[in-house]
Design an enzyme around this catalytic site. Structure first.
Site, PDB file in Angstrom:
ATOM      1  N   LYS A  91      -7.077   3.238  -5.000  1.00 51.86           N
ATOM      2  CA  LYS A  91      -6.995   2.400  -6.465  1.00 51.86           C
ATOM      3  C   LYS A  91      -8.810   2.240  -7.012  1.00 51.86           C
ATOM      4  CE  LYS A  91      -3.637  -1.440  -3.699  1.00 51.86           C
ATOM      5  NZ  LYS A  91      -3.650  -2.952  -3.547  1.00 51.86           N
ATOM      6  N   TYR A 149       4.507  -1.951  -9.627  1.00 50.98           N
ATOM      7  CA  TYR A 149       4.781  -2.924  -8.644  1.00 50.98           C
ATOM      8  C   TYR A 149       6.105  -4.012  -8.941  1.00 50.98           C
ATOM      9  CZ  TYR A 149       0.361  -2.372  -6.392  1.00 50.98           C
ATOM     10  OH  TYR A 149      -0.753  -2.032  -5.260  1.00 50.98           O
ATOM     11  N   ASN A 173      -8.527  -3.878  -2.188  1.00 50.96           N
ATOM     12  CA  ASN A 173      -8.429  -3.268  -1.449  1.00 50.96           C
ATOM     13  C   ASN A 173      -8.588  -1.590  -0.554  1.00 50.96           C
ATOM     14  OD1 ASN A 173      -5.611  -3.521  -1.817  1.00 50.96           O
ATOM     15  ND2 ASN A 173      -4.819  -4.334  -0.130  1.00 50.96           N
ATOM     16  N   HIS A 206      -2.911   1.720  -1.437  1.00 52.77           N
ATOM     17  CA  HIS A 206      -1.799   1.418  -0.961  1.00 52.77           C
ATOM     18  C   HIS A 206      -1.387   2.252  -0.741  1.00 52.77           C
ATOM     19  CE1 HIS A 206       2.448   0.813  -2.448  1.00 52.77           C
ATOM     20  NE2 HIS A 206       2.013   2.379  -2.939  1.00 52.77           N
ATOM     21  N   GLU A 231       8.055   5.973  -4.697  1.00 53.50           N
ATOM     22  CA  GLU A 231       6.671   5.998  -6.021  1.00 53.50           C
ATOM     23  C   GLU A 231       6.337   7.605  -5.720  1.00 53.50           C
ATOM     24  OE1 GLU A 231       4.971   3.645  -2.853  1.00 53.50           O
ATOM     25  OE2 GLU A 231       5.667   2.136  -3.185  1.00 53.50           O
TER      26      GLU A 231
HETATM   27  N1  UDP Z   1      -2.600  -8.488  -2.979  1.00 55.24           N
HETATM   28  C1  UDP Z   1      -3.282  -9.772  -3.814  1.00 55.24           C
HETATM   29  N2  UDP Z   1      -2.906 -10.892  -3.110  1.00 55.24           N
HETATM   30  C2  UDP Z   1      -2.431 -11.859  -2.191  1.00 55.24           C
HETATM   31  C3  UDP Z   1      -1.037 -10.393  -1.821  1.00 55.24           C
HETATM   32  C4  UDP Z   1      -1.272  -8.976  -1.789  1.00 55.24           C
HETATM   33  O1  UDP Z   1      -3.282  -9.400  -4.948  1.00 55.24           O
HETATM   34  O2  UDP Z   1      -2.567 -13.301  -1.731  1.00 55.24           O
HETATM   35  C5  UDP Z   1      -2.145  -7.176  -3.609  1.00 55.24           C
HETATM   36  C6  UDP Z   1      -2.878  -6.277  -3.095  1.00 55.24           C
HETATM   37  O3  UDP Z   1      -3.066  -5.596  -3.523  1.00 55.24           O
HETATM   38  C7  UDP Z   1      -2.058  -5.352  -2.338  1.00 55.24           C
HETATM   39  C8  UDP Z   1      -1.241  -5.637  -3.853  1.00 55.24           C
HETATM   40  O4  UDP Z   1      -0.815  -7.141  -3.934  1.00 55.24           O
HETATM   41  O5  UDP Z   1      -2.245  -4.441  -1.904  1.00 55.24           O
HETATM   42  C9  UDP Z   1       0.468  -5.196  -3.044  1.00 55.24           C
HETATM   43  O6  UDP Z   1       1.120  -6.418  -1.907  1.00 55.24           O
HETATM   44  P1  UDP Z   1       1.666  -6.247  -0.480  1.00 55.24           P
HETATM   45  O7  UDP Z   1       1.948  -7.254   0.099  1.00 55.24           O
HETATM   46  O8  UDP Z   1       3.177  -4.654  -0.657  1.00 55.24           O
HETATM   47  O9  UDP Z   1       0.485  -5.021  -0.278  1.00 55.24           O
HETATM   48  P2  UDP Z   1       0.341  -4.265   0.563  1.00 55.24           P
HETATM   49  O10 UDP Z   1       1.464  -3.133   0.734  1.00 55.24           O
HETATM   50  O11 UDP Z   1      -0.486  -3.574  -0.091  1.00 55.24           O
HETATM   51  O12 UDP Z   1      -0.437  -4.249   1.757  1.00 55.24           O
HETATM   52 MG    MG Z   2       3.143  -3.327  -0.252  1.00 52.99          MG
END
Ligand code: UDP
Ligand code: MG
Length: 136
Positions: free
Chosen positions: A12, A52, A115, A118, A129
């Site tokens: 990212k 997304y 974070n 992805h 994807e």
């Molecule tokens: N995210 C965020 N706030 C939240 C939860 C998720 O900004 O409270 C962002 C975070 O960057 C995350 C992405 O949205 O990686 C997608 O969320 P997901 O729950 O799919 O998490 P991941 O699969 O990336 O662990």
């Molecule tokens: Mg996810």
């Protein structure tokens, strides 16, 4: 039984901006992932919104799409046995403060939104994807 899988990984903007792409690729290689394809791109916001779209009802959706399109990213197809689950394990929890030691998010993540990586969360989403970024 063998279960060779491919998964989609994204480095990212926060990590690309800090020049961590090569270091993070080494993390994957050290865990046995093959990087079959990779490219550095920058998404338009409407493309991030499409990527997304499963999160479109979430309160963080707009910020998330702005963020993913805020700078260059590196997208990769990773391959190994059980790549989808093993990549999720190597990434660690979504919130870096909750991620286990040794995970990429624990090491490099800044916050729940920044974070660093992805990874696809299921075989169906891995296919969707991978096609999103690498459809010929
Ligand atoms: N995210 C965020 N706030 C939240 C939860 C998720 O900004 O409270 C962002 C975070 O960057 C995350 C992405 O949205 O990686 C997608 O969320 P997901 O729950 O799919 O998490 P991941 O699969 O990336 O662990
Ligand atoms: Mg996810």
């Amino acid at each position: 039984m063998s279960n060779l899988e491919q998964t989609l990984s994204i480095i990212k903007p926060d990590a690309v901006e800090r020049n961590l792409s090569e270091e993070i690729k080494v993390e994957f290689k050290n865990k046995g992932f093959k990087i079959l394809k990779d490219k550095k791109i920058k998404l338009e916001k409407h493309e991030a919104e499409k990527f997304y779209q499963v999160h479109q009802t979430k309160p963080f959706y707009d910020d998330l799409c702005s963020y993913l399109s805020s700078g260059p990213i590196v997208v990769m197809i990773l391959e190994k046995e059980n790549a989808i689950l093993d990549n999720r394990k190597l990434m660690g929890a979504t919130d870096p403060t909750k991620a286990d030691d040794g995970t990429i998010r624990k090491k490099y993540g800044i916050s729940i939104d920044k974070n660093s990586v992805h990874g696809s969360d299921s075989p169906d989403n891995a296919k969707i994807e991978i096609d999103f970024f690498f459809k010929d």
